[in-house]
Design a protein around this motif. Structure first.
Motif, mmCIF file in Angstrom:
data_model
loop_
_atom_site.group_PDB
_atom_site.id
_atom_site.type_symbol
_atom_site.label_atom_id
_atom_site.label_comp_id
_atom_site.label_asym_id
_atom_site.label_seq_id
_atom_site.Cartn_x
_atom_site.Cartn_y
_atom_site.Cartn_z
ATOM 1 N N ARG A 30 34.986 24.616 14.117
ATOM 2 C CA ARG A 30 34.382 23.860 13.024
ATOM 3 C C ARG A 30 35.366 22.828 12.488
ATOM 4 O O ARG A 30 36.562 23.077 12.418
ATOM 5 N N LEU A 31 34.822 21.685 12.093
ATOM 6 C CA LEU A 31 35.571 20.657 11.386
ATOM 7 C C LEU A 31 35.119 20.645 9.934
ATOM 8 O O LEU A 31 33.940 20.414 9.653
ATOM 9 N N TRP A 32 36.054 20.905 9.017
ATOM 10 C CA TRP A 32 35.808 20.753 7.581
ATOM 11 C C TRP A 32 36.359 19.402 7.176
ATOM 12 O O TRP A 32 37.520 19.098 7.436
ATOM 13 N N THR A 33 35.538 18.582 6.551
ATOM 14 C CA THR A 33 36.040 17.299 6.091
ATOM 15 C C THR A 33 35.226 16.813 4.901
ATOM 16 O O THR A 33 34.121 17.293 4.647
ATOM 17 N N LEU A 49 28.515 15.178 14.285
ATOM 18 C CA LEU A 49 27.534 16.052 14.931
ATOM 19 C C LEU A 49 26.911 15.368 16.137
ATOM 20 O O LEU A 49 26.722 15.990 17.196
ATOM 21 N N GLY A 50 26.609 14.094 15.996
ATOM 22 C CA GLY A 50 25.987 13.367 17.091
ATOM 23 C C GLY A 50 26.920 13.127 18.265
ATOM 24 O O GLY A 50 26.464 12.993 19.403
ATOM 25 N N ALA A 51 28.213 13.097 18.004
ATOM 26 C CA ALA A 51 29.193 12.807 19.051
ATOM 27 C C ALA A 51 29.631 14.045 19.813
ATOM 28 O O ALA A 51 30.299 13.941 20.834
ATOM 29 N N THR A 52 29.274 15.231 19.306
ATOM 30 C CA THR A 52 29.735 16.484 19.897
ATOM 31 C C THR A 52 28.534 17.337 20.290
ATOM 32 O O THR A 52 27.397 17.069 19.896
ATOM 33 N N LEU A 55 30.646 21.703 18.413
ATOM 34 C CA LEU A 55 31.491 21.767 17.224
ATOM 35 C C LEU A 55 30.660 21.864 15.947
ATOM 36 O O LEU A 55 29.759 21.060 15.721
ATOM 37 N N GLY A 56 30.965 22.852 15.106
ATOM 38 C CA GLY A 56 30.354 22.917 13.795
ATOM 39 C C GLY A 56 30.997 21.918 12.856
ATOM 40 O O GLY A 56 32.145 21.507 13.052
ATOM 41 N N VAL A 57 30.253 21.496 11.844
ATOM 42 C CA VAL A 57 30.760 20.556 10.844
ATOM 43 C C VAL A 57 30.429 21.118 9.467
ATOM 44 O O VAL A 57 29.327 21.614 9.241
ATOM 45 N N ALA A 58 31.401 21.064 8.567
ATOM 46 C CA ALA A 58 31.188 21.544 7.197
ATOM 47 C C ALA A 58 31.693 20.506 6.216
ATOM 48 O O ALA A 58 32.716 19.860 6.451
#
Length: 281
Positions: A30-33, A49-52, A55-58
């Motif tokens: 996950r990427l937290w940003t 999200l669209g590029a991966t 990978l989770g995104v938070a």
């Protein structure tokens, strides 16, 4: 991992998307940003999200004082539709100096404000398991266990992670941010770390939390004491940094949002994240 300035600037966005693809391939979960919502869809989250593919995104962390709940709900629904299960809404009460600087004297009863915000999300039928709360003190940690997937503490030593797990109990997510400096030279490492600490030590939420853990005025002044730095920020060679990260896992963390600090915050430290991925795997 936890990402800051590099992920937010338009001038670095293409490089950031390339970095996100690499993180995906390296196995980071996950990427937290940070980042705000614009027109119902926040740019940085949607683009990553669209590029991966995995990978989770938070959001780490969306301020409830600045994010309209209706816009928040629409954005999360969009992500869940387009990228099921990959976006986690991180919410926080921010800090009085930050909020009041934009709108004087609005930072009142932050806990109650968070409860009201969560009530609005519930009324919109946004699942509690698709959100997490920035939580430091016992009251907010308890709320995060009761009303969300769990907690995302920031700027905390492993002793806080241990206490947070005791409050959360088994089950809720515990995902502390941990800043690290992969640098063997002590003077260089301390200069990087203390510069990073300096701004956070002006914010009462962080200093009050550290005081609860036994740190005093001498530790919290300026860019912080070396004692505080050593507790907060693993630094040194790869083995030493990995050992510092693993302290949080032993203390009860489910995931650690690793933030690699360097003297160049607008450049992605890809080599460091590659080394860490290999070592942690």
């Amino acid at each position: 991992m936890w990402g800051g300035a590099f992920w937010l600037g338009r001038q670095t966005r293409e490089a950031a998307l390339d970095a996100a693809r690499e993180l995906d391939e390296l196995g980071y979960s996950r990427l937290w940003t940070s980042g705000g919502f614009r027109d119902g869809v926040p740019s940085v989250y949607g683009e990553v999200l669209g590029a991966t593919t995995r990978l989770g995104v938070a959001s780490g962390i969306l301020s409830i004082w600045h994010a309209d709940p209706a816009v928040t709900v629409e954005a999360v629904r969009t992500f869940e539709r387009d990228h099921p299960g990959r976006f986690l809404l991180g919410l926080g009460t921010s800090h009085a100096p930050v909020v009041d600087a934009k709108n004087a004297n609005t930072y009142t009863k932050p806990y109650s404000r968070m409860v009201e915000y969560l009530d609005t999300l519930d009324a919109a039928e946004l699942p509690a398991q698709r959100r997490a709360l920035a939580a430091l003190g016992p009251r907010m940690l308890t709320l995060s266990a009761e009303r969300s997937a769990g907690a995302h503490p920031y700027f905390v030593p492993a002793e806080h992670t241990e206490q947070a797990r005791e409050i959360l109990g088994d089950g809720p997510l515990l995902a502390p941010e941990v800043a690290v400096v992969l640098e063997r030279d002590e003077d260089t490492a301390r200069a990087i770390a203390h510069e990073y600490m300096r701004g956070y030590l002006t914010l009462p939420n962080y200093t009050n939390n550290l005081r609860r853990l036994g740190y005093g005025d001498d530790d919290l002044a300026g860019g912080g004491s070396d004692r505080l730095m050593d507790a907060l920020i693993p630094w040194g060679d790869l083995d030493t940094v990995v050992a510092g990260i693993e302290k949080h896992y032993r203390a009860g963390a489910d995931e650690v949002a690793i933030q690699v600090l360097t003297a160049e915050p607008f450049t992605f430290p890809g080599a460091a994240y590659r080394e860490l991925a290999t070592a942690l795997a």
